[in-house]
Design a protein around this motif. Structure first.
Motif, PDB file in Angstrom:
ATOM      1  N   PRO A  94      29.881  36.202 -34.921  1.00 10.23           N
ATOM      2  CA  PRO A  94      30.910  36.356 -35.883  1.00 10.23           C
ATOM      3  C   PRO A  94      31.905  37.511 -35.704  1.00 10.23           C
ATOM      4  O   PRO A  94      31.498  38.478 -35.155  1.00 10.23           O
ATOM      5  CB  PRO A  94      30.073  36.680 -37.168  1.00 10.23           C
ATOM      6  N   VAL A  95      33.239  37.170 -35.992  1.00 15.28           N
ATOM      7  CA  VAL A  95      34.240  38.202 -35.586  1.00 15.28           C
ATOM      8  C   VAL A  95      35.068  38.044 -36.966  1.00 15.28           C
ATOM      9  O   VAL A  95      35.403  37.236 -37.518  1.00 15.28           O
ATOM     10  CB  VAL A  95      35.184  37.958 -34.393  1.00 15.28           C
ATOM     11  N   PRO A  96      35.874  39.430 -37.229  1.00 21.70           N
ATOM     12  CA  PRO A  96      37.008  39.305 -38.150  1.00 21.70           C
ATOM     13  C   PRO A  96      37.806  38.216 -38.205  1.00 21.70           C
ATOM     14  O   PRO A  96      38.410  38.093 -36.956  1.00 21.70           O
ATOM     15  CB  PRO A  96      37.351  40.638 -38.493  1.00 21.70           C
ATOM     16  N   GLU A  97      38.453  37.515 -39.093  1.00 19.19           N
ATOM     17  CA  GLU A  97      39.354  36.597 -38.908  1.00 19.19           C
ATOM     18  C   GLU A  97      40.549  36.952 -38.197  1.00 19.19           C
ATOM     19  O   GLU A  97      41.136  36.278 -37.571  1.00 19.19           O
ATOM     20  CB  GLU A  97      39.675  35.889 -40.338  1.00 19.19           C
ATOM     21  N   GLU A  98      41.094  38.239 -38.455  1.00 22.06           N
ATOM     22  CA  GLU A  98      42.310  38.808 -38.151  1.00 22.06           C
ATOM     23  C   GLU A  98      42.149  39.319 -36.688  1.00 22.06           C
ATOM     24  O   GLU A  98      42.918  39.193 -35.935  1.00 22.06           O
ATOM     25  CB  GLU A  98      42.732  40.039 -38.688  1.00 22.06           C
ATOM     26  N   GLU A  99      40.916  39.128 -35.909  1.00 20.56           N
ATOM     27  CA  GLU A  99      40.708  39.371 -34.634  1.00 20.56           C
ATOM     28  C   GLU A  99      40.446  38.161 -33.668  1.00 20.56           C
ATOM     29  O   GLU A  99      40.095  37.981 -32.717  1.00 20.56           O
ATOM     30  CB  GLU A  99      39.469  40.261 -34.450  1.00 20.56           C
ATOM     31  N   TRP A 100      40.933  37.120 -34.191  1.00 22.90           N
ATOM     32  CA  TRP A 100      40.572  35.804 -33.668  1.00 22.90           C
ATOM     33  C   TRP A 100      41.156  35.657 -32.257  1.00 22.90           C
ATOM     34  O   TRP A 100      42.394  34.991 -32.336  1.00 22.90           O
ATOM     35  CB  TRP A 100      40.548  34.537 -34.554  1.00 22.90           C
ATOM     36  N   ASP A 101      41.107  36.577 -31.255  1.00 25.15           N
ATOM     37  CA  ASP A 101      41.869  36.225 -30.044  1.00 25.15           C
ATOM     38  C   ASP A 101      43.185  36.390 -30.165  1.00 25.15           C
ATOM     39  O   ASP A 101      44.143  35.937 -29.357  1.00 25.15           O
ATOM     40  CB  ASP A 101      41.447  34.710 -29.460  1.00 25.15           C
ATOM     41  N   GLU A 102      43.469  37.235 -31.365  1.00 22.46           N
ATOM     42  CA  GLU A 102      45.050  37.505 -31.254  1.00 22.46           C
ATOM     43  C   GLU A 102      45.926  36.322 -31.546  1.00 22.46           C
ATOM     44  O   GLU A 102      47.153  36.275 -31.450  1.00 22.46           O
ATOM     45  CB  GLU A 102      45.635  38.481 -30.288  1.00 22.46           C
ATOM     46  N   ARG A 103      45.151  35.144 -32.200  1.00 15.84           N
ATOM     47  CA  ARG A 103      45.915  33.746 -32.492  1.00 15.84           C
ATOM     48  C   ARG A 103      45.803  33.681 -33.846  1.00 15.84           C
ATOM     49  O   ARG A 103      45.086  34.023 -34.443  1.00 15.84           O
ATOM     50  CB  ARG A 103      45.376  32.858 -31.315  1.00 15.84           C
ATOM     51  N   ASP A 104      46.767  32.626 -34.112  1.00 14.56           N
ATOM     52  CA  ASP A 104      46.598  32.163 -35.344  1.00 14.56           C
ATOM     53  C   ASP A 104      45.772  30.989 -35.685  1.00 14.56           C
ATOM     54  O   ASP A 104      45.980  29.979 -34.919  1.00 14.56           O
ATOM     55  CB  ASP A 104      48.279  31.500 -35.867  1.00 14.56           C
ATOM     56  N   PRO A 105      44.860  31.223 -36.396  1.00 12.62           N
ATOM     57  CA  PRO A 105      43.790  29.978 -36.367  1.00 12.62           C
ATOM     58  C   PRO A 105      44.258  28.642 -37.113  1.00 12.62           C
ATOM     59  O   PRO A 105      44.040  27.912 -36.721  1.00 12.62           O
ATOM     60  CB  PRO A 105      42.733  30.442 -37.590  1.00 12.62           C
ATOM     61  N   ALA A 106      45.586  28.770 -37.859  1.00 14.68           N
ATOM     62  CA  ALA A 106      46.168  27.765 -38.157  1.00 14.68           C
ATOM     63  C   ALA A 106      46.630  26.960 -37.307  1.00 14.68           C
ATOM     64  O   ALA A 106      46.605  25.771 -37.186  1.00 14.68           O
ATOM     65  CB  ALA A 106      47.014  28.007 -39.352  1.00 14.68           C
ATOM     66  N   ALA A 107      47.227  27.794 -36.161  1.00 14.20           N
ATOM     67  CA  ALA A 107      48.162  26.848 -35.143  1.00 14.20           C
ATOM     68  C   ALA A 107      46.807  26.244 -34.234  1.00 14.20           C
ATOM     69  O   ALA A 107      46.853  25.350 -33.439  1.00 14.20           O
ATOM     70  CB  ALA A 107      48.588  28.034 -34.404  1.00 14.20           C
ATOM     71  N   PHE A 108      45.797  27.200 -34.142  1.00 14.55           N
ATOM     72  CA  PHE A 108      44.651  26.635 -33.392  1.00 14.55           C
ATOM     73  C   PHE A 108      44.184  25.289 -34.123  1.00 14.55           C
ATOM     74  O   PHE A 108      43.728  24.157 -33.178  1.00 14.55           O
ATOM     75  CB  PHE A 108      43.335  27.699 -33.658  1.00 14.55           C
ATOM     76  N   LEU A 109      44.152  25.008 -35.463  1.00 13.68           N
ATOM     77  CA  LEU A 109      43.716  23.660 -36.121  1.00 13.68           C
ATOM     78  C   LEU A 109      44.850  22.752 -35.863  1.00 13.68           C
ATOM     79  O   LEU A 109      44.562  21.580 -35.378  1.00 13.68           O
ATOM     80  CB  LEU A 109      43.365  23.986 -37.282  1.00 13.68           C
ATOM     81  N   ARG A 110      46.040  23.214 -35.760  1.00 15.72           N
ATOM     82  CA  ARG A 110      47.261  21.953 -35.527  1.00 15.72           C
ATOM     83  C   ARG A 110      47.067  21.429 -34.003  1.00 15.72           C
ATOM     84  O   ARG A 110      47.307  20.285 -33.878  1.00 15.72           O
ATOM     85  CB  ARG A 110      48.633  22.552 -35.849  1.00 15.72           C
ATOM     86  N   GLU A 111      46.661  22.380 -33.133  1.00 15.12           N
ATOM     87  CA  GLU A 111      46.662  21.780 -31.814  1.00 15.12           C
ATOM     88  C   GLU A 111      45.472  21.181 -31.609  1.00 15.12           C
ATOM     89  O   GLU A 111      45.565  20.186 -30.436  1.00 15.12           O
ATOM     90  CB  GLU A 111      46.472  23.102 -30.907  1.00 15.12           C
TER      91      GLU A 111
END
Length: 464
Positions: A94-111
């Protein structure tokens, strides 16, 4: 880029190619979960689609008609986002959401994800435009497209619109259902020779998916297939910073096993629920456990915590719609619409969140009017003081609906262990004026929506 994520991106490409007729052969097959779009439905679709794509592209479709992939999908289904991320990224903790590989999780889902809302938008954007010119004017109109597509259903076994073969919110697509894998009541719609056709009792549909794939020898075979594919195509994926550096069969198997385990663990309370856990579930976890990225208990606790906290930022209509299923039945020649809303927080918490018992009741009534429901059932399942609890809140609108709910209570009150609920607003949540409503504590903890919904449906059809 991990092989699982590459598969999801490739599936999206097949989807767009199909809509634009760039690669019509072979025709893809959409793998569709049920309208509640919970972890079990979404992940079962992904796991089945991945392994079934040997010769024909299979595309997992998240059954959310009003939620596009991206920020809204993340907000409304954060536990799925967490599960997908933990399964495919390093470090698998588990990692803080703001540290997610310095990427936008929303963009991750769209892809990587396709929802019914996305499908509808893509279909509209692929329509052709016709321009008509006369001596006096020029007019332009879009030609609405209606297409057909093949589908396999997971975590349900019948489309809501049987005559049209369409999904709610996607009326422009007529689906031809090839088969299903499900653990709910058989609706008797699919032919006996449908393939696949697996409808058996289990705590999680994902368990049936895993065992079906194992029986067909697809599990390890597809991991090897995609690993080899990764080696050939990795040069084309440099634009993605999260490339999996160890994309061998073992690494891919770890990702798939971790993701597939999540709904099984969540639906069976980490295999501790004696009422829900079946031999199918324990067998599936036995098969998957040696390949998990993180300890089983940690995986369960992390995703369960995310799921429980997911309601905090939602409105009441969003909470009611979040894990929702609807059925139509006929009682006394009258069509009755029945809606079931499942929650992971108690009624008292819902009352406090919206402000008062009356506001909660009004919110449920507004939801029923918007959905044209005659019966609304809110089922809560939560832990309190280390003890698992269930509650049942029912609203009936109209005489026939009241009679049906009365028959339901008469036949099932003792079996379900329905006892009087005592809490803030007890008087407002129990009454006959305006709309009929009752709230109970359900002492039989073994009965979830999977068992209670058929009882309510039978109560409607029993009316003469």
């Amino acid at each position: 880029m991990t092989s699982l994520l590459r598969f999801l991106r490739t599936a999206l490409k097949h989807h767009h190619n199909y809509l634009h007729n760039l690669n019509p052969n072979p025709t893809p097959i959409y793998v569709i979960g049920n309208p509640s779009a919970d972890l079990d439905s979404i992940i079962s679709a992904i796991i089945y689609a991945y392994h079934a794509s040997t010769n024909t592209p299979h595309i997992p479709l998240i059954n959310l008609p009003n939620v596009p992939s991206g920020s809204e999908l993340r907000r409304l289904r954060p536990e799925f986002t967490k599960a997908l991320w933990l399964s495919t990224h390093h470090p698998a903790v588990p990692v803080p959401e703001e540290e997610w590989d310095e990427r936008d999780p929303a963009a991750f889902l769209r892809e990587h994800c396709l929802t019914v809302s996305d499908f509808r938008s893509h279909l509209a954007s692929s329509t052709t435009t016709t321009t008509t010119t006369s001596s006096s004017s020029t007019s332009t109109k879009k030609d609405e497209r209606c297409i057909t597509a093949n589908a396999v259903l997971v975590d349900w076994n019948a489309l809501p619109n049987l005559k049209s073969g369409s999904l709610d919110g996607l009326e422009g697509v007529r689906f031809h259902v090839l088969g299903c894998i499900d653990h709910h009541v058989d609706e008797g719609v699919l032919a006996p020779d449908s393939h696949p056709r697996i409808i058996e009792k289990s705590g999680s549909c994902a368990s049936l998916v895993i065992l079906a794939l194992q029986d067909k020898g697809l599990w390890n075979q597809q991991a090897k297939h995609h690993a080899n594919h990764d080696d050939k195509d990795s040069n084309h994926e440099h634009e993605h910073k999260d490339k999996d550096k160890d994309g061998d069969t073992e690494s891919i198997q770890t990702q798939l096993s971790t993701l597939a385990s999540v709904p099984i663990l969540i639906d069976t309370a980490n295999l501790t629920s004696t009422d829900k856990t079946t031999p199918h579930d324990t067998s599936a976890i036995d098969r998957l456990a040696p390949h998990l990225r993180i300890p089983r208990s940690d995986l369960y606790a992390t995703v369960q915590k995310t799921k429980e906290e997911s309601l905090d930022l939602l409105t009441l209509p969003e909470m009611l719609d979040r894990d929702y299923k609807q059925w139509s039945e006929v009682g006394k020649t009258t069509k009755i619409e029945i809606g079931f809303c499942s929650m992971v927080r108690p009624v008292s918490w819902l009352v406090e969140k919206v402000g008062s018992p009356r506001e909660f009741l009004n919110g449920v009534c507004d939801f029923s009017v918007e959905r044209a429901l005659d019966v609304v059932v809110v089922m809560t399942a939560f832990s309190e003081g280390g003890r698992f609890c269930r509650e049942l809140f029912v609203v009936a609108r109209g005489d026939v609906a009241r009679q049906a709910v009365g028959a339901f209570v008469e036949c099932n009150s003792e079996g379900l262990g329905l006892k009087g609920w005592e809490g803030r607003g007890c008087e407002a949540l129990n009454g006959d004026e305006g709309v009929w409503r009752r709230v109970w504590v359900q002492e039989d903890l073994s009965k979830s929506r999977k068992q209670v919904a058929p009882l309510m449906r039978e109560a409607v059809t029993s009316l003469k």
